[in-house]
Design a protein around this motif. Structure first.
Motif, PDB file in Angstrom:
ATOM      1  N   LYS A   4      28.722 -40.057 -16.367  1.00  0.00           N
ATOM      2  CA  LYS A   4      27.921 -41.225 -16.013  1.00  0.00           C
ATOM      3  C   LYS A   4      27.069 -41.668 -17.196  1.00  0.00           C
ATOM      4  N   GLY A  24      17.647 -38.212  -8.419  1.00  0.00           N
ATOM      5  CA  GLY A  24      18.167 -39.513  -8.835  1.00  0.00           C
ATOM      6  C   GLY A  24      19.123 -40.048  -7.786  1.00  0.00           C
ATOM      7  N   ASP A  69      22.334 -32.199  -6.576  1.00  0.00           N
ATOM      8  CA  ASP A  69      23.204 -33.275  -7.047  1.00  0.00           C
ATOM      9  C   ASP A  69      22.351 -34.209  -7.900  1.00  0.00           C
ATOM     10  N   HIS A  78      24.050 -39.374  -1.517  1.00  0.00           N
ATOM     11  CA  HIS A  78      25.305 -40.093  -1.742  1.00  0.00           C
ATOM     12  C   HIS A  78      26.279 -39.822  -0.593  1.00  0.00           C
ATOM     13  N   THR A 124      18.929 -34.161  -3.868  1.00  0.00           N
ATOM     14  CA  THR A 124      19.373 -35.175  -4.827  1.00  0.00           C
ATOM     15  C   THR A 124      18.263 -35.443  -5.845  1.00  0.00           C
ATOM     16  N   ASN A 165      26.760 -35.537 -13.922  1.00  0.00           N
ATOM     17  CA  ASN A 165      27.949 -36.183 -14.481  1.00  0.00           C
ATOM     18  C   ASN A 165      27.713 -36.681 -15.913  1.00  0.00           C
ATOM     19  N   SER A 190      29.185 -38.977  -0.631  1.00  0.00           N
ATOM     20  CA  SER A 190      30.049 -37.814  -0.863  1.00  0.00           C
ATOM     21  C   SER A 190      29.463 -36.541  -0.251  1.00  0.00           C
ATOM     22  N   ALA A 238      23.837 -36.376 -10.191  1.00  0.00           N
ATOM     23  CA  ALA A 238      24.995 -37.012 -10.825  1.00  0.00           C
ATOM     24  C   ALA A 238      24.603 -37.957 -11.957  1.00  0.00           C
ATOM     25  N   TYR A 239      23.700 -38.889 -11.665  1.00  0.00           N
ATOM     26  CA  TYR A 239      23.280 -39.847 -12.687  1.00  0.00           C
ATOM     27  C   TYR A 239      22.136 -39.303 -13.549  1.00  0.00           C
ATOM     28  N   PHE A 265      26.088 -47.249 -11.212  1.00  0.00           N
ATOM     29  CA  PHE A 265      25.438 -46.523 -12.288  1.00  0.00           C
ATOM     30  C   PHE A 265      26.377 -46.637 -13.482  1.00  0.00           C
ATOM     31  N   THR A 292      34.584 -34.521 -10.424  1.00  0.00           N
ATOM     32  CA  THR A 292      33.550 -35.441  -9.962  1.00  0.00           C
ATOM     33  C   THR A 292      32.414 -34.678  -9.291  1.00  0.00           C
ATOM     34  N   ALA A 293      31.295 -35.375  -9.112  1.00  0.00           N
ATOM     35  CA  ALA A 293      30.164 -34.791  -8.394  1.00  0.00           C
ATOM     36  C   ALA A 293      30.559 -34.492  -6.947  1.00  0.00           C
ATOM     37  N   SER A 294      31.426 -35.340  -6.387  1.00  0.00           N
ATOM     38  CA  SER A 294      31.866 -35.112  -5.007  1.00  0.00           C
ATOM     39  C   SER A 294      32.535 -33.749  -4.871  1.00  0.00           C
TER      40      SER A 294
HETATM   41  C1  LIG Z   1      27.585 -41.391  -8.514  1.00  0.00           C
HETATM   42  C2  LIG Z   1      27.038 -40.368  -7.614  1.00  0.00           C
HETATM   43  C3  LIG Z   1      27.874 -39.437  -6.982  1.00  0.00           C
HETATM   44  C4  LIG Z   1      29.390 -39.525  -7.045  1.00  0.00           C
HETATM   45  O1  LIG Z   1      29.863 -39.168  -8.272  1.00  0.00           O
HETATM   46  P1  LIG Z   1      31.428 -38.830  -8.456  1.00  0.00           P
HETATM   47  O2  LIG Z   1      31.453 -38.055  -9.721  1.00  0.00           O
HETATM   48  O3  LIG Z   1      32.137 -40.128  -8.549  1.00  0.00           O
HETATM   49  O4  LIG Z   1      31.870 -38.039  -7.279  1.00  0.00           O
HETATM   50  C5  LIG Z   1      27.287 -38.419  -6.255  1.00  0.00           C
HETATM   51  N1  LIG Z   1      25.952 -38.335  -6.120  1.00  0.00           N
HETATM   52  C6  LIG Z   1      25.111 -39.225  -6.686  1.00  0.00           C
HETATM   53  C7  LIG Z   1      23.639 -39.071  -6.510  1.00  0.00           C
HETATM   54  C8  LIG Z   1      25.633 -40.277  -7.443  1.00  0.00           C
HETATM   55  O5  LIG Z   1      24.808 -41.176  -7.992  1.00  0.00           O
END
Ligand SMILES: *Cc1c(COP(=O)(O)O)cnc(C)c1O
Length: 521
Positions: free
Chosen positions: A339, A280, A307, A228, A278, A336, A230, A309-310, A116, A183-185
């Motif tokens: 991202k 995305g 989550d 993900h 999630t 994020n 994570s 993230a993207y 991403f 981070t998302a993690s």
């Molecule tokens: C990229 C991504 C993550 C990880 O993001 P980090 O900030 O690197 O931990 C987690 N979940 C999804 C859906 C992602 O696309």
């Protein structure tokens, strides 16, 4: 200070010839005074570095997007040990092109279509410079009031930009608030640990004899099979079972699927306590149906974390905001800006509806961190939240400066333009794929990611990707969708334009034709 001054409290009435020890001391003091960099040189070098960065960005597409080096390439290019004597700055600058750049995957090249996007913009880079200069460690309000307060306010700004329910914002009468995680993690892990701590307390309130280890052994968390890695990892680190919920034909978790698993697990004596939705997904940018899932989580008293993230950055556009409908059922939400919102790594934003759940789970109060303003941390309108209680590390950088610079220099309109442009480019690519009978689209294109493949075997598609990437003109990564090997085309760099997308497609088509021709012989 000149090198003949005598620093560090050593008296001036001694004779350097008195003994060897003194001579050694003088020798190392000389080095102390010339090593590193003074402000005058920093001014000069700083300006040069800014020029280097601007040149790098302006000419990045002339570099191969993917490096041509083998693992271990770097060791032979630099000495085995750190220098004992200071080197010249010019020597380091020379080594950037000699040692570093040959081993760089250029994530900000407009020919980079892998994973991403990772955010980047000049305002964010400048803010990062300032962050480095202030160099504070903002774990509490007193440790750096501006760092703590700006973060809270930026999270409110951003929350309003995506029309997050008021419960999540700090500057309202609710009990929520936002924080920047690395981070998302980390955000997922924090939410899981908070949920774990909450459910243990809840059960023990009703059953005071219940020991924690027994409760923990029965806990079960859920996430999409498309989640993900994570998320699964958060379960491992948190020491709880994590079950994968199957998805529908659009790779989305539906209410029924979760409900069935929860019922079955309850019958087996387990305690469902957490679901990570999630929005995305990483493989195909699919969206779990949180409007169906939210009420189930609420009824079962399960923590729902989202989550995004993207995809989260896209919610600043009213036309994509419906994808977030159902967030009102969530306990925590994360995405994020690093991202897709033009903010350099790292900057992952997280909101919770009940900040006490997060803070209460991990509060530590050693004397050396106590201060006069900590009572307000848990107050309904926290003017001075102590971010140390919201995250795993104690230390934290002044990351909100990046949001502040980017929001102000782009404005909401500028950021929306960025998202819309990248989605439009993905749609453009999708059309090119659809117009070629040899290819197929593998998942609905909703935002900036196109999942596609050649009609045919997985082997064929693996060969295609290997050759496409091997030429190092563009870079992509694959994913697996329903046992199919699929190519992911993610619009990434801020400067990607229509002609880059067309060139990328031209390259893919050439390689595909070549491959088909070879295989037909
Ligand atoms: C990229 C991504 C993550 C990880 O993001 P980090 O900030 O690197 O931990 C987690 N979940 C999804 C859906 C992602 O696309």
């Amino acid at each position: 200070m000149s090198t003949t001054d005598v620093p560090y409290g050593i008296g001036g009435d001694w004779n350097p010839n008195d003994c060897n020890i003194h001579l050694t001391t003088v020798g190392s003091m000389l080095h102390l005074n010339t090593a590193g960099m003074d402000a005058a040189e920093f001014r000069k070098r700083g300006k040069e570095m800014v020029d280097y960065i601007a040149d790098y960005m302006e000419t990045i597409e002339q570099r191969p997007v993917y490096p041509d080096v083998q693992p271990g390439y770097l060791r032979s290019l630099i000495p085995e040990e750190a220098p004992v004597e200071p080197e010249k700055y010019e020597e380091i600058v020379k080594d950037i092109e000699r040692v570093i750049m040959p081993g760089i995957t250029h994530w900000h090249s407009p020919y980079f279509f892998a994973y991403f996007p990772t955010g980047n913009s000049f305002p964010a880079i400048l803010a990062d410079m300032l962050c480095g200069a202030i160099g504070c460690v903002g774990f509490s309000w007193v440790a750096s009031p501006a760092c703590t307060e700006l973060e809270t306010i930026m999270l409110d700004w951003l929350g309003k930009m995506i029309n997050l329910p008021e419960d999540f914002l700090a500057g309202t009468s609710g009990h929520g608030g936002g924080v920047i995680q690395g981070t998302a993690s980390e955000a997922t892990l924090m939410s899981l640990l908070a949920a774990r701590s909450k459910v243990v307390k809840l059960i023990q309130a009703d059953n005071p004899d219940c020991v924690e280890s027994e409760i923990l052994s029965k806990l079960v968390a859920y996430s999409s099979e498309q989640a993900h890695s994570s998320v699964e990892r958060a379960g491992l680190i948190g020491g709880v079972r994590m079950k994968k919920v199957p998805t529908d034909e659009k790779f989305s978790v539906r209410g029924e699927a979760l409900k069935m698993m929860v019922e079955e697990d309850k019958r087996a004596g387990l305690i469902p306590f957490y679901f990570c939705a999630t929005l995305g997904t990483t493989p195909s940018c699919a969206f779990d149906n949180i409007i169906e899932l939210g009420p189930i989580c609420n009824a079962e008293k399960m923590w729902m974390h989202i989550d995004a993230a993207y995809a989260g950055s896209a919610f600043i556009c009213p036309e994509y905001r419906p994808l977030l409908n159902g967030v009102e059922f969530a306990d925590s939400f994360n995405f994020n800006p690093h991202k897709w919102l033009l903010v350099n790594f790292d900057c992952s934003v997280m909101w919770v509806k009940q900040r006490a759940d997060l803070i209460g789970a991990f509060k530590m109060d050693p004397l050396y961190l106590k201060h006069d303003h900590q009572e307000s941390v848990l107050s309904p309108t926290p003017q001075h939240p102590d971010p140390q209680h919201w995250q795993i590390p104690l230390g934290r950088r002044f990351r909100s400066l990046k949001l502040w610079f980017v929001f102000r220099l782009y404005g909401l309109n500028g950021l929306q333009d960025h998202i819309r442009k990248q989605v439009a480019l993905a749609k453009e690519f999708e059309k090119l794929v659809r117009d070629d009978q040899r290819f197929e689209i593998c998942a609905e294109v909703i935002l900036g990611l196109v999942c596609f493949r050649m009609k045919g075997s997985n082997k064929l598609n693996e060969m295609l990707l290997k050759r496409v990437n091997g030429a190092r003109k563009i870079h992509m990564v694959p994913c697996q969708l329903s046992d199919k090997f699929v190519l992911r085309f993610a619009v990434c760099a801020r400067t990607t334009d229509s002609h880059h997308v067309h060139e990328a497609w031209g390259h893919i088509v050439n390689v595909a034709s070549e491959l088909l021709q070879e295989l037909s012989h």
